[in-house]
Design a protein around this motif. Structure first.
Motif, PDB file in Angstrom:
ATOM      1  N   GLY A 153      70.807 -59.467  36.191  1.00 29.11           N
ATOM      2  CA  GLY A 153      71.931 -60.646  36.179  1.00 29.11           C
ATOM      3  C   GLY A 153      71.842 -61.358  35.113  1.00 29.11           C
ATOM      4  N   TRP A 154      70.705 -61.256  34.187  1.00 27.54           N
ATOM      5  CA  TRP A 154      70.610 -62.345  33.295  1.00 27.54           C
ATOM      6  C   TRP A 154      71.314 -61.796  31.949  1.00 27.54           C
ATOM      7  N   ASP A 199      80.600 -68.631  26.079  1.00 28.51           N
ATOM      8  CA  ASP A 199      80.600 -68.574  27.514  1.00 28.51           C
ATOM      9  C   ASP A 199      80.290 -69.803  28.320  1.00 28.51           C
ATOM     10  N   LEU A 200      79.895 -71.078  27.428  1.00 23.26           N
ATOM     11  CA  LEU A 200      79.863 -72.364  27.980  1.00 23.26           C
ATOM     12  C   LEU A 200      80.552 -73.323  26.796  1.00 23.26           C
ATOM     13  N   ILE A 201      81.520 -74.251  27.278  1.00 19.85           N
ATOM     14  CA  ILE A 201      81.786 -75.290  26.330  1.00 19.85           C
ATOM     15  C   ILE A 201      81.400 -76.497  26.775  1.00 19.85           C
ATOM     16  N   ILE A 202      80.742 -77.572  25.869  1.00 18.26           N
ATOM     17  CA  ILE A 202      80.283 -78.766  26.298  1.00 18.26           C
ATOM     18  C   ILE A 202      80.887 -79.923  25.310  1.00 18.26           C
ATOM     19  N   GLY A 203      81.301 -80.957  26.168  1.00 18.08           N
ATOM     20  CA  GLY A 203      81.743 -82.180  25.604  1.00 18.08           C
ATOM     21  C   GLY A 203      83.283 -81.869  25.130  1.00 18.08           C
ATOM     22  N   ASP A 218      74.637 -70.160  34.639  1.00 19.09           N
ATOM     23  CA  ASP A 218      74.283 -70.732  35.649  1.00 19.09           C
ATOM     24  C   ASP A 218      73.076 -71.827  35.729  1.00 19.09           C
ATOM     25  N   TRP A 219      71.927 -71.314  34.949  1.00 25.23           N
ATOM     26  CA  TRP A 219      70.740 -72.093  34.900  1.00 25.23           C
ATOM     27  C   TRP A 219      71.009 -73.301  34.121  1.00 25.23           C
ATOM     28  N   LEU A 220      71.549 -73.073  33.071  1.00 23.87           N
ATOM     29  CA  LEU A 220      71.853 -74.290  31.885  1.00 23.87           C
ATOM     30  C   LEU A 220      72.848 -75.162  32.677  1.00 23.87           C
TER      31      LEU A 220
END
Length: 299
Positions: free
Chosen positions: A89-90, A143-147, A282-284
């Motif tokens: 799953g990683w 996969d992930l956006i921040i800000g 998920d971890w981050l």
């Protein structure tokens, strides 16, 4: 095709110094190692070792085969690890957009910790601005956006979490003509000054023209660092987040332009697609929330 066991044997012979020691490491008899190397030489019609001396030495061809063979062995090891990682799953890759208004510094310790846990995880940190951050997520370039700020695009099928609110302040160089105006400043007085704007990095989503209403002169830059530099050089006026503006007010590099209006507090989010989120993502996200890594920047 060159068998992997031949490359492993060649690597072990060079590291251990003899065929016998290589055989011991690989749990084989010396004659099997000798046969493997001899078979490879015959298969490719090459000579890997000079056997005319008391101790066999690699030929130039043997050295080339050893160097390139080790690269192949490393890639095979990485492939095995990544396959096992994916099976549990990683992800093998994690692409993170950090909008230019948010500094990357708070995330490096977390990314380092993640890399310690998952050495084969390839992490890519990408710089985008405004709608460009949303576009990267919807176009599967992140996969992930921040800000990110503003509303998510229609049909994005993503989730988001509010990280906090960012206070924006209008400012300029102390020697800029705007700094000489009596405060509070009438907004009409600012329309003829050059306003420094971060260019929206979106290609196909509608670009956001933050604060452009009524402005006659603009200068566009690619990121927040360029905006700060332009402000410090007196090119124009612009809004900066308080975490950047306040220290520069204290040192006198910039001055605050008071328009009499209340400061804007804009909500900022991180967002992701649940259907494509693996364990690293998920971890981050969990760490960012639990450790409040942006608490010193956002209210």
């Amino acid at each position: 095709m060159i068998p992997l066991e031949a490359l492993q044997a060649l690597d072990a012979i060079d590291r251990k110094g003899s065929f016998a020691a290589a055989a011991e490491e690989l749990f084989r008899v010396p004659s099997a190692i000798t046969y493997t190397i001899k078979k490879l030489e015959e298969q490719l019609n090459i000579k890997l070792f000079d056997r005319n001396k008391q101790r066999a030495k690699l030929t130039p061809t043997g050295k080339l085969m050893l160097e390139k063979g080790r690269e192949i062995l490393r890639q095979v090891q990485q492939l095995e690890a990544q396959a096992q990682q994916t099976e549990t799953g990683w992800e093998s890759h994690l692409r993170i957009v950090v909008d230019t208004i948010i500094p990357c510094e708070p995330f490096w310790p977390l990314l380092n910790e993640l890399k310690q846990q998952q050495p084969w995880l390839h992490i890519q940190v990408i710089d985008e601005a405004l709608s460009g951050s949303w576009e990267a997520l919807t176009a599967d370039r992140a996969d992930l956006i921040i800000g990110v700020s503003g509303d998510e695009p229609a049909g994005a099928n993503c989730q988001r979490h509010c990280l906090g609110h960012l206070r924006m302040q209008l400012c300029c160089n102390p020697d800029h003509p705007a700094a000489q105006l009596a405060q509070p400043i009438n907004r009409e007085q600012l329309k003829d000054f050059t306003h420094i704007l971060v260019n929206d990095s979106a290609s196909y989503l509608p670009q956001r023209n933050v604060g452009l209403l009524g402005i006659r002169q603009t200068l566009s830059v690619s990121n927040l660092q360029q905006k700060v530099s332009a402000l410090c050089h007196g090119v124009g006026i612009s809004h900066l987040p308080s975490y950047l503006a306040d220290p520069m007010f204290e040192t006198g590099q910039l001055v605050h332009l008071d328009t009499g209006a209340e400061h804007s507090f804009n909500p900022f989010y991180m967002s992701w697609k649940p259907s494509q989120s693996g364990k690293a993502n998920d971890w981050l996200r969990k760490k960012i929330i639990e450790e409040q890594v942006l608490a010193h920047l956002l209210s």
